[in-house]
Design an enzyme around this catalytic site. Sequence first.
Site, PDB file in Angstrom:
ATOM      1  N   GLY A 238       0.830  -1.211   0.000  1.00  0.00           N
ATOM      2  CA  GLY A 238       0.000   0.000   0.000  1.00  0.00           C
ATOM      3  C   GLY A 238       0.856   1.249   0.000  1.00  0.00           C
ATOM      4  O   GLY A 238       0.796   2.067  -0.899  1.00  0.00           O
ATOM      5  N   GLY A 466       0.859  -6.466   3.972  1.00  0.00           N
ATOM      6  CA  GLY A 466       2.179  -7.062   3.809  1.00  0.00           C
ATOM      7  C   GLY A 466       3.058  -6.826   5.015  1.00  0.00           C
ATOM      8  O   GLY A 466       4.228  -7.220   5.045  1.00  0.00           O
ATOM      9  N   GLY A 508      -1.604   1.230  12.861  1.00  0.00           N
ATOM     10  CA  GLY A 508      -2.399   0.004  12.864  1.00  0.00           C
ATOM     11  C   GLY A 508      -2.244  -0.826  14.121  1.00  0.00           C
ATOM     12  O   GLY A 508      -3.213  -1.091  14.833  1.00  0.00           O
ATOM     13  N   ILE A 591       8.385  -3.854  20.940  1.00  0.00           N
ATOM     14  CA  ILE A 591       8.363  -4.537  19.652  1.00  0.00           C
ATOM     15  C   ILE A 591       7.582  -5.841  19.815  1.00  0.00           C
ATOM     16  O   ILE A 591       7.978  -6.733  20.565  1.00  0.00           O
ATOM     17  CB  ILE A 591       9.803  -4.789  19.153  1.00  0.00           C
ATOM     18  CG1 ILE A 591      10.515  -3.450  18.942  1.00  0.00           C
ATOM     19  CG2 ILE A 591       9.795  -5.612  17.864  1.00  0.00           C
ATOM     20  CD1 ILE A 591       9.830  -2.471  18.002  1.00  0.00           C
ATOM     21  N   THR A 596       8.829  -9.477  12.048  1.00  0.00           N
ATOM     22  CA  THR A 596       8.055  -8.613  11.156  1.00  0.00           C
ATOM     23  C   THR A 596       8.460  -7.154  11.350  1.00  0.00           C
ATOM     24  O   THR A 596       8.444  -6.370  10.399  1.00  0.00           O
ATOM     25  CB  THR A 596       6.546  -8.794  11.390  1.00  0.00           C
ATOM     26  OG1 THR A 596       6.250  -8.608  12.773  1.00  0.00           O
ATOM     27  CG2 THR A 596       6.086 -10.171  10.953  1.00  0.00           C
ATOM     28  N   GLN A 600       9.756  -4.443   8.545  1.00  0.00           N
ATOM     29  CA  GLN A 600       9.185  -3.114   8.328  1.00  0.00           C
ATOM     30  C   GLN A 600      10.276  -2.056   8.235  1.00  0.00           C
ATOM     31  O   GLN A 600      10.243  -1.186   7.374  1.00  0.00           O
ATOM     32  CB  GLN A 600       8.229  -2.767   9.475  1.00  0.00           C
ATOM     33  CG  GLN A 600       6.883  -3.438   9.358  1.00  0.00           C
ATOM     34  CD  GLN A 600       6.164  -2.968   8.126  1.00  0.00           C
ATOM     35  OE1 GLN A 600       5.726  -1.823   8.035  1.00  0.00           O
ATOM     36  NE2 GLN A 600       6.057  -3.819   7.140  1.00  0.00           N
ATOM     37  N   LYS A 663       4.646   1.737  19.569  1.00  0.00           N
ATOM     38  CA  LYS A 663       4.626   2.855  18.625  1.00  0.00           C
ATOM     39  C   LYS A 663       4.637   2.263  17.222  1.00  0.00           C
ATOM     40  O   LYS A 663       5.020   1.114  17.031  1.00  0.00           O
ATOM     41  CB  LYS A 663       5.864   3.739  18.816  1.00  0.00           C
ATOM     42  CG  LYS A 663       5.919   4.462  20.165  1.00  0.00           C
ATOM     43  CD  LYS A 663       7.189   5.294  20.293  1.00  0.00           C
ATOM     44  CE  LYS A 663       7.183   6.089  21.596  1.00  0.00           C
ATOM     45  NZ  LYS A 663       8.432   6.882  21.773  1.00  0.00           N
ATOM     46  N   GLY A 666       5.892   1.375  10.660  1.00  0.00           N
ATOM     47  CA  GLY A 666       5.798   1.239   9.206  1.00  0.00           C
ATOM     48  C   GLY A 666       6.472   2.369   8.445  1.00  0.00           C
ATOM     49  O   GLY A 666       6.863   2.199   7.297  1.00  0.00           O
ATOM     50  N   GLU A 667       6.578   3.513   9.062  1.00  0.00           N
ATOM     51  CA  GLU A 667       7.067   4.686   8.333  1.00  0.00           C
ATOM     52  C   GLU A 667       8.376   5.234   8.877  1.00  0.00           C
ATOM     53  O   GLU A 667       9.126   5.914   8.179  1.00  0.00           O
ATOM     54  CB  GLU A 667       5.966   5.752   8.308  1.00  0.00           C
ATOM     55  CG  GLU A 667       4.779   5.183   7.550  1.00  0.00           C
ATOM     56  CD  GLU A 667       3.508   5.992   7.590  1.00  0.00           C
ATOM     57  OE1 GLU A 667       3.310   6.810   6.699  1.00  0.00           O
ATOM     58  OE2 GLU A 667       2.701   5.787   8.514  1.00  0.00           O
TER      59      GLU A 667
HETATM   60 MO1  MOS Z   1       0.842   5.517   5.206  1.00  0.00          MO
HETATM   61  S1  MOS Z   1       1.418   6.892   3.814  1.00  0.00           S
HETATM   62  O1  MOS Z   1       0.284   6.681   6.320  1.00  0.00           O
HETATM   63  O2  MOS Z   1      -0.514   4.732   4.482  1.00  0.00           O
END
Ligand code: MOS
Length: 704
Positions: A238, A466, A508, A591, A596, A600, A663, A666-667
């Site tokens: 995504g 994913g 998430g 964590i 996984t 990430q 926390k 993903g980013e």
């Molecule tokens: Mo991520 S860009 O906040 O789906």
Amino acid sequence: MTTAVRRTAPPAIGVASPRVEAWDKVTGRAPYAIDHPVPGAAYAWVVQSTVARGVVTGVDTSRALAEDGVLAVLWHGNAPRLEPVGDPELLLLQSPRISFRGQVVAVVVATSPEAARAGADLVRVSEGGTIADTVLRIDHPALYQPVEVNAGYPARSAIGDVDAGLAASAVRVDATYRTPAEHHCAMEPHATTAFWERGCLVVFDATQASTSVHDVLAGLFELPPSAVRVVNEHVGGGFGGKAATAANTILAAMAARFVGRPVKLSLTRQQVFALGGYRTPTIQRIRLGASAQGELLAIGHDAVSQTSQLAEFVEQSAVLSRHMYAAPNRLTTHRVVALDVPTPGWMRAPGECPGSFALESAIDELAFAGNWDPVRFRIDNEPPEHPEERIPFSSRHLVECLEAGAEQFGWAARDPRPAVRRDGEWLIGTGVAASTYPAITWPSTALARATADHRFDVEVNAADIGTGARTVLRQIAADALAVPLEHVAITVGDSAIGPATVAGGSMGTASWGWAVTKACRLLRERIDRDHGGTVPDGGVAVRADTTLDVRDRPDFARDAYGAQFCQVRVSTVTGEVRVDRLLGVFAAGRIVNPTTARSQLIGGMTMGLSGALLERSVVDPRTGDFVTGDLAAYHVAVNADVPRIEVVFLDEEDPHLNPMGVKGIGELGIVGTAAAVANAVHHATGIRVRDLPIGLEHLVPRTH
Ligand code: MOS
């Protein structure tokens, strides 16, 4: 039969548990949106505008309709009417207006994808186009300051007097950085299978957010919420590109209603470039000033980005400069201009990713100008609390990340002089940058059920794009229930479960996990209180909603932090940049699953490296077309570009986040990578590249 709930089980959080769906994925059994077998499905193919600004003056469907297998051609003259739900971009085929190149102007439905494609080639669309304005410029006369930027931040923040702070500074930097438009390029293109059954709309969708897709579809088609179901059981990537309701979703639903049978619509890779969202280009000016002793006195960050004629989307690029470093004088501003382009969208670390390239490059420039070590300089300007909001950090271990990273990377042995380390034709350099991303939690609901045979079913409308969401949510459930992992079945990816937040904003695990934890704890209490600790034959079920829990949290600045260290080689012959080594040290709460989580962070850092050296969506200013519209022209890092990436997590306990203490991750990994690479390139060559991606054109004539 009744069974006592077992109370002893090893902790399930913190365990390197393999992915729940791993076998289904590697054996091809995991169905993606377009794979769902539905009998009698037809196939849709979109027809796109060739001008960026104008109107559709006519659509001739006769030749397309004469093609074998073509069932229908939808366009604004015959398409089902949609009820406005806020975002005008969702109102597909509702008017002749063209607002960007590649906008959908017709949809062909046929009995096979081939017939639909052939039909699409035969639709004659007449367009009246006028000169389009498609290029972001720092001096664009229509730039304006919006009221707020994405995620609801104010567009401007000011503390003290930046100009006075700069004037009082012994060392200053005033530099402008540019980041290009970027596309997500998820492996799975945007795709939908849709059908109507007794007035209800069912959609299998490639989305990060089936709850919001559900709500949007209910609004557009004026359906009661119970008459819409959106399933996103497996999503092939995504990165933000599937966070908003997409054209394919709405068009598949419209087409299925129009032809009275199920419709499958997959965008092609090329179509995704116009219709799947993208990261806005940015132009950012950073002004920094420090005393002779290396104390930051002023931080100014002015960010400029673009939006479309249809909606205001403002990348929050300067927001990270509000909390990364201490300084008495601070100013952040955002301006935006509406162009004849698709509306930009969310892309991995929107705001922090481009913003950190500018800020973390400028910090390096300032440290270099002041002859201060860039690790030490950051540590010396660590703020004791959020420097603008004046609230405590819930937890912050940036200093520890920098120190641990410096230790593991061998930073102490670095010769700070640029362009002195050479290996044959290669110049070698190292660089550092800090990472950050907000630790967001949004309300969600979840369902937990105990059955008499000692099984627990936990459902939450999470999207596993994913990331391993399904796997970690099962761990969180087992932990809250205090039962072995094998006793828990987890179901995600179905709006019928009940509302839950998007797989986005790195929220998430925190958001869904809180709802899961709450449901599981309530379930355990219910079994104890009402059933004497045993599960009755009919089972017990509990639904939880965290809306009030999330709302009632005290005020803290909640962010994750990290430090990235990079070594590059730059060829003095070709100007080629190779990343030799990338090390990231992160403090991101607890964590849940080291396997996984590591994936990430490696993924984020890989995407950051890719953005540093390769990724750039180029617009033809004459047409507004993204000419780099496929993976031959839009380059992403491949295995050969990526060195061994090391990821280290520091233990971080934070009681102010959510019951799991997590926390988002993903980013965080993409934030700062590009600056670490650029800073290493500067150290290698003495050349400061302020425009991404770093290319031969920046380095060739000057490394010789
Ligand atoms: Mo991520 S860009 O906040 O789906």
